[in-house]
Write a protein that holds these residues in place. Sequence first.
Motif, short mmCIF file in Angstrom:
data_model
loop_
_atom_site.label_atom_id
_atom_site.label_comp_id
_atom_site.label_asym_id
_atom_site.label_seq_id
_atom_site.Cartn_x
_atom_site.Cartn_y
_atom_site.Cartn_z
N ASN A 1 0.84 -1.19 0.00
CA ASN A 1 0.00 0.00 0.00
C ASN A 1 0.88 1.25 0.00
N GLY A 2 0.60 2.18 -0.90
CA GLY A 2 1.39 3.41 -0.98
C GLY A 2 2.59 3.32 -1.90
N ALA A 3 2.76 2.19 -2.58
CA ALA A 3 3.92 2.02 -3.46
C ALA A 3 3.81 2.86 -4.73
N GLY A 4 2.57 3.23 -5.10
CA GLY A 4 2.37 4.04 -6.29
C GLY A 4 1.60 3.33 -7.40
N LYS A 5 1.02 2.19 -7.10
CA LYS A 5 0.33 1.40 -8.12
C LYS A 5 -0.85 2.16 -8.73
N THR A 6 -1.69 2.74 -7.88
CA THR A 6 -2.85 3.48 -8.37
C THR A 6 -2.42 4.71 -9.16
N THR A 7 -1.34 5.35 -8.74
CA THR A 7 -0.84 6.51 -9.46
C THR A 7 -0.49 6.16 -10.90
N ILE A 8 0.10 4.99 -11.10
CA ILE A 8 0.45 4.55 -12.46
C ILE A 8 -0.83 4.40 -13.29
N LEU A 9 -1.86 3.76 -12.73
CA LEU A 9 -3.11 3.63 -13.47
C LEU A 9 -3.72 4.99 -13.79
N HIS A 10 -3.68 5.89 -12.83
CA HIS A 10 -4.24 7.23 -13.06
C HIS A 10 -3.45 7.99 -14.12
N SER A 11 -2.17 7.73 -14.21
CA SER A 11 -1.36 8.36 -15.25
C SER A 11 -1.72 7.80 -16.63
N ILE A 12 -1.99 6.50 -16.68
CA ILE A 12 -2.37 5.88 -17.95
C ILE A 12 -3.69 6.46 -18.45
N THR A 13 -4.66 6.62 -17.55
CA THR A 13 -5.99 7.07 -17.96
C THR A 13 -6.12 8.59 -18.00
N GLY A 14 -5.04 9.30 -17.67
CA GLY A 14 -5.05 10.75 -17.75
C GLY A 14 -5.61 11.46 -16.55
N LEU A 15 -5.94 10.71 -15.49
CA LEU A 15 -6.46 11.34 -14.27
C LEU A 15 -5.36 12.05 -13.49
N LYS A 16 -4.12 11.64 -13.71
CA LYS A 16 -2.97 12.29 -13.09
C LYS A 16 -1.92 12.53 -14.16
N LYS A 17 -1.54 13.77 -14.34
CA LYS A 17 -0.57 14.10 -15.37
C LYS A 17 0.84 13.73 -14.93
N ALA A 18 1.58 13.15 -15.86
CA ALA A 18 2.96 12.75 -15.58
C ALA A 18 3.88 13.96 -15.70
N ASP A 19 4.99 13.90 -14.96
CA ASP A 19 6.02 14.93 -15.08
C ASP A 19 6.85 14.72 -16.35
N SER A 20 7.17 13.46 -16.61
CA SER A 20 7.96 13.12 -17.79
C SER A 20 7.78 11.65 -18.12
N GLY A 21 8.28 11.26 -19.28
CA GLY A 21 8.13 9.89 -19.74
C GLY A 21 7.06 9.80 -20.81
N THR A 22 6.84 8.59 -21.29
CA THR A 22 5.83 8.38 -22.31
C THR A 22 4.92 7.21 -21.94
N ILE A 23 3.66 7.31 -22.37
CA ILE A 23 2.69 6.23 -22.24
C ILE A 23 2.04 6.08 -23.60
N GLU A 24 2.29 4.96 -24.25
CA GLU A 24 1.74 4.73 -25.58
C GLU A 24 0.76 3.56 -25.55
N TYR A 25 -0.38 3.76 -26.18
CA TYR A 25 -1.39 2.71 -26.31
C TYR A 25 -1.69 2.52 -27.79
N ASN A 26 -1.30 1.36 -28.31
CA ASN A 26 -1.42 1.10 -29.74
C ASN A 26 -0.82 2.24 -30.57
N GLY A 27 0.32 2.74 -30.11
CA GLY A 27 1.06 3.77 -30.84
C GLY A 27 0.62 5.19 -30.56
#
Length: 234
Positions: A36-62
């Motif tokens: 708990n608190g490791a950041g798992k939900t944050t990663i999902l929220h970054s994928i779905t756009g609920l939390k904006k990333a500082d840097s990096g890339t997330i690609e879905y089917n290109g």
Amino acid sequence: MLKISNLNVSYGAIHAIHDVSMEVGDGEIVSLIGANGAGKTTILHSITGLKKADSGTIEYNGQDLIKTEPSKIVTLGMAHVPEGRHVFPTMTVEENLEMGAYITSDKEKIKKTAESVFERFPRLKERRKQLAGTLSGGEQQMLAVGRALMSNPSILLMDEPSMGLSPLLIREIFSIIKAVHEQGITVLLVEQNAKMALSIADRAYVLETGRISMTGTGQELLNNENVKKAYLGA
């Protein structure tokens, strides 16, 4: 299908996700486990756009999801079953399912998809006119999954689906996940119940304080001594 590269996410001065890279291939079940608190939900929220990333890339089917609005991401074939279920309590089961299909205006298609959900979840069919807030925890989880399936997704993001459920219901939910996968839907599963999550995973990642510490097949991590000590109660 889904590729995350060097993802960094912060909450103010707190650096929550550190250079995380992971992939989910078409047709896989990939589990992301961690305390708990490791950041798992944050990663999902970054994928779905609920939390904006500082840097990096997330690609879905290109397609670059970081530059895509959350309201558009669901139209790409991605559905999110959130932590805590978050059904609409004052709406009926049927109305909750209809909300999951808001991206389509084809009433006949919505009806057919709802019937397929009811076939998978007979208890929801029995309670189709019942307010969602009066359902048990297990039934609400089924409704949350059913609502996500209403958008006919190619990939399902699931956040702690076993949370707060009895052991019997946990087994039922994981059977549902496997059945959904057998329908051809890719699954990214975030879960604290490491044993169950790894047992159904093609591949898995271990997240510790915002960093990926281990990766391998589900079976490899189930047999890993460090994983056993930290997450499996060995």
